[in-house]
Write an enzyme that holds these catalytic residues in place. Structure first.
Site, PDB file in Angstrom:
ATOM      1  N   HIS A 299       0.850  -1.186   0.000  1.00 14.77           N
ATOM      2  CA  HIS A 299       0.000   0.000   0.000  1.00 14.77           C
ATOM      3  C   HIS A 299       0.888   1.238   0.000  1.00 14.77           C
ATOM      4  O   HIS A 299       2.113   1.142   0.102  1.00 14.77           O
ATOM      5  CB  HIS A 299      -0.886   0.025   1.251  1.00 14.77           C
ATOM      6  CG  HIS A 299      -0.093   0.117   2.530  1.00 14.77           C
ATOM      7  ND1 HIS A 299       0.630  -0.932   3.050  1.00 14.77           N
ATOM      8  CD2 HIS A 299       0.114   1.163   3.374  1.00 14.77           C
ATOM      9  CE1 HIS A 299       1.250  -0.558   4.155  1.00 14.77           C
ATOM     10  NE2 HIS A 299       0.949   0.717   4.371  1.00 14.77           N
TER      11      HIS A 299
ATOM     12  N   ASP B 103       0.938   5.301   1.859  1.00 13.45           N
ATOM     13  CA  ASP B 103       0.403   5.865   3.099  1.00 13.45           C
ATOM     14  C   ASP B 103      -0.520   7.061   2.905  1.00 13.45           C
ATOM     15  O   ASP B 103      -1.236   7.433   3.830  1.00 13.45           O
ATOM     16  CB  ASP B 103       1.548   6.261   4.037  1.00 13.45           C
ATOM     17  CG  ASP B 103       2.178   5.050   4.708  1.00 13.45           C
ATOM     18  OD1 ASP B 103       1.539   3.982   4.707  1.00 13.45           O
ATOM     19  OD2 ASP B 103       3.312   5.162   5.217  1.00 13.45           O
TER      20      ASP B 103
ATOM     21  N   ARG C 128       6.832  -9.316  16.393  1.00 14.07           N
ATOM     22  CA  ARG C 128       7.575  -8.204  15.782  1.00 14.07           C
ATOM     23  C   ARG C 128       6.984  -6.897  16.283  1.00 14.07           C
ATOM     24  O   ARG C 128       5.782  -6.644  16.136  1.00 14.07           O
ATOM     25  CB  ARG C 128       7.449  -8.296  14.259  1.00 14.07           C
ATOM     26  CG  ARG C 128       8.043  -7.150  13.444  1.00 14.07           C
ATOM     27  CD  ARG C 128       7.545  -7.336  12.016  1.00 14.07           C
ATOM     28  NE  ARG C 128       8.172  -6.462  11.040  1.00 14.07           N
ATOM     29  CZ  ARG C 128       7.741  -5.253  10.701  1.00 14.07           C
ATOM     30  NH1 ARG C 128       6.690  -4.725  11.333  1.00 14.07           N
ATOM     31  NH2 ARG C 128       8.342  -4.566   9.743  1.00 14.07           N
TER      32      ARG C 128
ATOM     33  N   HIS D  97       4.732   0.013  -0.194  1.00 14.32           N
ATOM     34  CA  HIS D  97       5.475  -0.824   0.742  1.00 14.32           C
ATOM     35  C   HIS D  97       4.531  -1.777   1.460  1.00 14.32           C
ATOM     36  O   HIS D  97       3.307  -1.618   1.420  1.00 14.32           O
ATOM     37  CB  HIS D  97       6.219   0.043   1.767  1.00 14.32           C
ATOM     38  CG  HIS D  97       5.307   0.941   2.559  1.00 14.32           C
ATOM     39  ND1 HIS D  97       4.846   2.146   2.073  1.00 14.32           N
ATOM     40  CD2 HIS D  97       4.741   0.814   3.793  1.00 14.32           C
ATOM     41  CE1 HIS D  97       4.060   2.720   2.965  1.00 14.32           C
ATOM     42  NE2 HIS D  97       3.968   1.923   4.027  1.00 14.32           N
TER      43      HIS D  97
END
Length: 604
Positions: A476, A478, A558, A548
């Site tokens: 996508h 931002d 994570r 990204h």
């Protein structure tokens, strides 16, 4: 003279009678084909396909369900549940190619033509682009006719409407005319989008003029170049191309006999007349109207074929012209990078060029190992599943659990003694440190404000990691809606269009998978892959130049601090402003939790 208007009204009455006599026998009663606004809106948003998908599932028709879901998703790209349904279909049925059942054929042909053009398959590019033009003009005719349907008089209450004959005709006709004039935008806009493909119709001729040149048809090349110049008569590249084609035809054909295409001349002449009438009405009848720029030249071929002689195989003694590209849209600001990192312990790793992109930087040692551990302890004490994701514990993939927390929430928990206040303050301080680094490195001339700050951990769910082929976070951008098929990123709602820069500060490396990746606009070609570790930060501009995503986290947890910034103070993060006030009070004197007026808001 007297009765001079009777022939005009006679033709109007005959046309009305013709339409009415045609409609009922062929389409049935008006109630069957003139739908209410709500129904039309649902069909425009492709809502029936959402129902169809679920009906097909009940019938165990997975292929039809997948196509229905895909058709709905193309007009509703922000719909996360449908996106997940599509991933499930791909996993369970192995179906990769999905059919958009409402696809506009002229759009599909245009996209196919551009793909063949990019692969230098010029014969196929010509075939599809010519078919796209034929479809475009056919759709334009339909669009013009559909505008002659019922109109909504938004500025008038029907029961109070007291206009005379000519005012009433003008009111209705101006709405019809505005609708017809906007067909250019309508035919250039993909389903589910607000913004059209810029310069859409002229681009057909731009691609074609060079494609015809490459297959040796210089007459068609000149014809298409002249057609393009109808829309942009001062385009230096295409003017140069046209001159070059004329030189190639010298002695065989008189270039003056080769005219722009008739359909392009007709459409442009009509469009200019429509514009003139709308502006006359705006000036004399009090209509509010501003003429949009329908042929924005920033929409252009992004290749190195702007001039014919840019081909590397041209003979040395032949005509050689400069190798240039069409201009890209001018950014709102001058793009720079390489400014100071402000902190001696921060280590520079890679710049934009080394990361194969634009406005990207990778840094290490932004925070220390001890700070990573302390921040991780804070995270375990304050995060809630689904926080920051509208309560959804698995917003991007069903194979991971997402937990998050904001700065203000951390400070609140610190004052209440649920986590050490020093640790809660650390979250605030390191996000401010990251903001200062980003602002300095990209040499921004104005203040960079927080637009959203989020401490987020994603945990691989046991028993769900075998044969995973999804991403932890799909590809996508931002601040715009990524459209890989159109090679576009639409800067319009529901995207966070006010975001200008993004940063991700990682807290740990003891997990498997979870690499951060940049891709091309196709959302497939990976241009850079980054393995998270404590203190590492990736920062980049938030637009379509930086698609990204995150690869699947297949084992462990994570954690990172996700930061989005804006240059517009109107979009400052409200929770951050409240957190700033709390910190300012804390710096003045040590206050207990009962003395602090803390009112954390829900997720913005």
């Amino acid at each position: 003279g007297p009765d001079g208007d009777l022939p005009f009204f006679g033709s109007v009455l005959r046309r009305a009678r013709c339409v009415r006599r045609c409609e009922e026998p062929r389409l049935g009663a008006v109630s069957r084909h003139r739908a209410a606004e709500e129904v039309r809106a649902d069909f425009q948003r492709r809502v029936p396909y959402s129902y169809l998908q679920r009906a097909y599932i009940q019938l165990n028709k997975l292929e039809e369900a997948a196509n229905a879901a895909h058709t709905f998703f193309m007009a509703n790209p922000e719909h996360m549940e449908i996106q997940q349904d599509l991933e499930n279909y791909k996993t369970t049925s192995g179906k990769v190619s999905l059919i958009d059942q409402e696809a506009r054929q002229h759009m599909e042909d245009y996209s196919a033509g551009v793909r063949h053009y990019d692969k230098e398959q010029y014969e196929l590019a010509i075939e599809f682009l010519e078919r796209a033009l034929e479809g475009y003009y056919s759709e334009d005719e339909d669009c013009q006719i559909m505008c002659e349907g019922p109109q909504r008089f938004e500025e008038h209450e029907y029961l109070d409407y007291k206009a005379g004959l000519y005012e009433a005709i003008a009111d209705h006709y101006m709405q019809v005319l505005a609708c017809k004039h906007d067909c250019v935008r309508e035919l250039a806009t993909r389903s589910g989008r607000i913004s059209p493909i810029e310069n859409f119709l002229p681009l057909h001729y731009d691609y074609l003029q060079f494609a015809y040149y490459r297959v040796g048809d210089y007459i068609k090349a000149l014809e298409c170049a002249k057609s393009y110049l109808l829309f942009h008569p001062d385009d230096e590249d295409v003017l140069e191309n046209a001159g070059y084609y004329e030189g190639l035809l010298e002695g065989t054909v008189d270039p003056a006999t080769i005219k722009p295409r008739k359909e392009a001349r007709t459409l442009l002449r009509r469009h200019k007349l429509e514009s003139h009438l709308l502006q006359v009405a705006a000036a004399g009848l009090g209509y509010a109207y501003t003429e949009p720029n329908y042929w924005n030249r920033y929409g252009a071929r992004q290749d190195e074929h702007s001039v014919p002689s840019s081909i590397s195989s041209e003979p040395e003694d032949g005509p050689r012209l400069s190798l240039t590209k069409k201009p890209m849209p001018k950014p709102d600001r001058e793009l720079k990078e390489g400014g100071p990192l402000l902190y001696s312990d921060v280590k520079f790793v890679y710049n934009s060029q080394q990361l194969n992109g634009t406005q990207r930087v990778l840094l290490d040692n932004v925070i220390s190992e001890e700070q990573c551990r302390e921040l991780h302890r804070v995270a375990s004490g304050i995060m809630l599943a689904g926080d920051g994701y509208r309560g959804k514990t698995s917003p991007h993939t069903p194979n991971e659990r997402f937990e998050g927390a904001t700065v203000l929430k951390a400070l609140k928990y610190g004052y209440e003694g649920r986590v050490p206040l020093r640790s809660a303050r650390l979250f605030y301080d390191i996000s401010e440190k990251a903001r200062r680094i980003v602002q300095s490195y990209f040499l921004l001339n104005s203040t960079l404000y927080f637009s959203y700050t989020h401490l987020v951990c994603r945990t691989a769910l046991s028993g769900q990691q075998e044969r995973r082929n999804d991403l932890s976070h799909p590809i996508h951008a931002d601040n715009c809606l990524l459209d890989p098929e159109a090679n576009e990123c639409w800067k319009e709602p529901p995207a966070y269009t006010f975001r200008d820069y993004s940063a991700l500060l990682y807290m740990n490396a003891d997990f498997e998978g979870g690499e951060f990746i940049f891709t091309e606009m196709d959302a497939k070609t990976v241009t850079a892959s980054i393995k998270p570790k404590c203190g590492r930060m990736i920062s980049f501009s938030s637009g379509g130049e930086n698609p990204h995503g995150v690869k699947a986290v297949t084992k462990g947890q994570r954690c990172a601090v996700a930061l989005w910034f804006t240059l517009d103070p109107l979009y400052r993060e409200l929770e951050r402003i409240q957190a700033d006030e709390v910190i300012a009070m804390l710096d003045q004197e040590h206050l207990g939790p009962s003395e602090m007026n803390i009112n954390p808001k829900d997720e913005l």
